[in-house]
Write a protein that holds these residues in place. Structure first.
Motif, short mmCIF file in Angstrom:
data_model
loop_
_atom_site.label_atom_id
_atom_site.label_comp_id
_atom_site.label_asym_id
_atom_site.label_seq_id
_atom_site.Cartn_x
_atom_site.Cartn_y
_atom_site.Cartn_z
N ARG A 8 0.83 -1.21 0.00
CA ARG A 8 0.00 0.00 0.00
C ARG A 8 0.86 1.26 0.00
NH1 ARG A 8 -5.66 -1.42 -0.09
NH2 ARG A 8 -5.98 0.74 0.57
N HIS A 9 2.18 1.07 -0.01
CA HIS A 9 3.08 2.22 0.05
C HIS A 9 4.12 2.08 -1.06
CE1 HIS A 9 1.30 2.95 3.98
NE2 HIS A 9 1.44 1.64 4.17
N THR A 63 0.05 5.61 0.26
CA THR A 63 1.06 6.68 0.28
C THR A 63 2.03 6.47 -0.88
OG1 THR A 63 2.74 5.59 1.66
CG2 THR A 63 0.98 6.77 2.83
N LEU A 64 2.30 7.58 -1.54
CA LEU A 64 3.29 7.58 -2.63
C LEU A 64 4.33 8.62 -2.26
CD1 LEU A 64 4.27 7.06 -5.58
CD2 LEU A 64 2.63 8.77 -6.32
N TYR A 65 5.60 8.25 -2.36
CA TYR A 65 6.65 9.19 -1.94
C TYR A 65 7.66 9.33 -3.08
CZ TYR A 65 9.70 11.63 1.32
OH TYR A 65 10.45 12.60 1.96
N LEU A 66 7.75 10.54 -3.61
CA LEU A 66 8.76 10.81 -4.64
C LEU A 66 9.96 11.41 -3.93
CD1 LEU A 66 6.41 12.54 -7.29
CD2 LEU A 66 6.96 10.11 -7.07
N GLY A 67 11.02 10.58 -3.78
CA GLY A 67 12.20 11.02 -3.02
C GLY A 67 13.44 11.01 -3.90
N ARG A 255 2.67 9.66 6.98
CA ARG A 255 2.13 8.30 6.93
C ARG A 255 3.04 7.38 6.14
NH1 ARG A 255 -3.29 9.66 4.27
NH2 ARG A 255 -3.31 7.42 3.88
N HIS A 256 3.73 7.94 5.15
CA HIS A 256 4.63 7.09 4.36
C HIS A 256 5.80 6.61 5.23
CE1 HIS A 256 6.40 5.42 0.74
NE2 HIS A 256 7.55 5.78 1.27
N ASN A 257 6.45 7.56 5.90
CA ASN A 257 7.59 7.15 6.73
C ASN A 257 7.16 6.22 7.85
OD1 ASN A 257 9.26 8.59 5.12
ND2 ASN A 257 9.39 10.37 6.45
N ALA A 258 5.94 6.44 8.36
CA ALA A 258 5.45 5.56 9.43
C ALA A 258 5.37 4.11 8.94
CB ALA A 258 4.09 6.04 9.92
N SER A 259 5.18 3.92 7.64
CA SER A 259 5.12 2.54 7.15
C SER A 259 6.50 1.87 7.30
CB SER A 259 4.65 2.49 5.69
OG SER A 259 5.67 2.92 4.81
N TYR A 260 7.57 2.64 7.15
CA TYR A 260 8.91 2.06 7.35
C TYR A 260 9.11 1.66 8.82
CZ TYR A 260 10.05 4.59 2.98
OH TYR A 260 10.07 5.09 1.71
N PRO A 265 4.77 -3.59 4.50
CA PRO A 265 5.46 -3.72 3.21
C PRO A 265 5.38 -2.42 2.40
CG PRO A 265 3.83 -5.47 3.52
CD PRO A 265 3.58 -4.46 4.58
N TRP A 266 6.44 -2.16 1.67
CA TRP A 266 6.40 -1.07 0.71
C TRP A 266 7.15 -1.49 -0.54
CZ3 TRP A 266 10.14 -0.80 4.59
CH2 TRP A 266 11.45 -0.58 4.17
N ALA A 267 6.75 -0.90 -1.66
CA ALA A 267 7.44 -1.17 -2.92
C ALA A 267 8.35 0.02 -3.22
CB ALA A 267 6.42 -1.34 -4.04
#
Ligand code: SF4
Length: 372
Positions: A8-9, A63-67, A255-260, A265-267
């Motif tokens: 989901r991330h 959550t989508l994170y462009l880093g 919320r994205h960083n909280a998934s780490y 799971p994140w892709a």
């Protein structure tokens, strides 16, 4: 969990930077002209290769994170077309958190409006400092005025959720006033602040300056004092210190960083991107040209992977628990070891929950190691 197609991330690594900051050892590609089309094509190529058949009906992302790197270097149109292409492969949940990391000199009113319309809901602004000498010393490409204009442009475009990055513990010789920087950042009323203590990484300009004797690192006391000063300033301004480096206003935790930190799971796609599917970690090759060549040849750009052992998982449970304000659900043996930390003022115990204090977070790595 069958694997990452259901994550989901999603993290996307955009490696381009205008120049290398003096302290940075990230995997980046310095480009004056960013190859927006070639990069986007390869990125989508990696997605199609590794997540075949993904459709908006099958893949929902919270959550989508462009880093990066500096994702804002893709410009207004580059981000809009990337988002459009992503939406053909996945669905962003209605309340999705979509973050872009941006350097202030890339954030014009026009770009911010296009990003907002493309679905960007959160901006992570790499300010680092407002002091012109410090910015020049760090090889930042922006001025302090540009931090303010970028911030205002994003807010006017409707991006309410803005995080500001600040670096502390700069060498004393730079003459940077940490209090001034903190207060200028707080005055902008960001929803989130991330703090990073300057660390000298090998093979960076900063390491060369240090080795030549041109610069002396800040002493440990400066690191501790500046962290504690920031903690006091931010918490009294209403920010919640919810993770060792992160402060948020109510409802604005990442919320994205909280998934780490919670082991979900994140892709991850793009050069040097990491991924965790719930069981296994994997990471891509770092150099842009190598990643581009592998994806171009239809090959998975994986550089390595690791199946988490019981021992790894336990170490991670301790480290991730201690780094957040939620704390660690500690075993009896861990609570007994941590007894002295409570006496020293480094931690508190509430039932089974062991939580570090700011003094404890200054010692996070040592304390986590003591429990594993
Ligand atoms: S902008 Fe960020 S990623 Fe790029 S060189 Fe500077 S610190 Fe590194």
């Amino acid at each position: 969990m069958a694997g990452h197609e259901f994550a989901r991330h999603l993290y996307i690594h955009v490696p381009f930077c205008a120049r290398r900051c003096s302290y940075c050892d990230f995997s980046i590609a310095v480009r004056r002209e960013v190859p927006v089309e070639g990069f986007t094509r390869a990125l989508l190529g990696e997605l199609d290769l590794r997540f075949p058949g993904s459709t908006p009906e099958r893949w929902t992302v919270d959550t989508l994170y462009l880093g990066g790197g500096t994702p804002s270097r893709l410009g207004a149109g580059g981000i809009a077309s990337l988002m459009e292409a992503l939406r053909r492969r996945l669905r962003l949940a209605d309340d999705a958190e979509v973050t872009i990391e941006a350097n202030p000199d890339d954030v014009s009113s026009g770009a911010a409006r296009v990003w907002r319309n493309a679905g960007i809901s959160r901006l992570s602004l790499g300010a680092q400092s407002f002091d012109p000498n410090a910015l020049a010393w760090m090889h930042r490409t922006h001025t302090s005025e540009q931090v303010v204009t970028a911030f205002d442009a994003a807010r006017r475009a409707g991006i309410e959720n803005i995080s500001i990055d600040l670096i502390f513990a700069l060498p004393p010789a730079i003459g940077r006033e940490w209090n001034d920087d903190l207060h200028r950042a707080i005055a902008l009323e960001p929803s989130h602040v991330s703090l990073y203590g300057l660390t000298v990484h090998e093979r960076t300009p900063l390491a060369r300056w240090r080795d030549r004797g041109d610069v002396a690192e800040a002493p440990d006391e400066t690191y501790a004092t500046e962290f504690l000063v920031a903690h006091a300033a931010l918490t009294s301004a209403g920010f919640d210190h919810y993770e060792v480096s992160s402060y948020a206003r109510q409802g604005a935790r990442s919320r994205h960083n909280a998934s780490y930190w919670s082991g979900r799971p994140w892709a991850g796609v793009g050069p040097a991107a990491h991924e965790f599917d719930g069981v296994r970690r994997r990471w891509n090759v770092g150099p842009y040209a190598q990643w581009l060549a592998l994806v171009g040849a239809g090959r998975d750009p994986v550089a390595g992977e690791e199946l988490l052992t019981e021992e790894n998982r336990d170490a991670e449970r301790v480290y991730l628990g201690l780094r957040t304000s939620s704390g660690l659900a500690a075993t009896a043996a861990e609570r007994s070891k941590a007894g002295r930390w409570v006496e020293e003022g480094w931690a508190s115990l509430d039932g089974d929950m062991l939580r570090l204090t700011p003094e404890g977070w200054l010692r996070l790595d040592t304390l986590a190691a003591a429990l594993t």
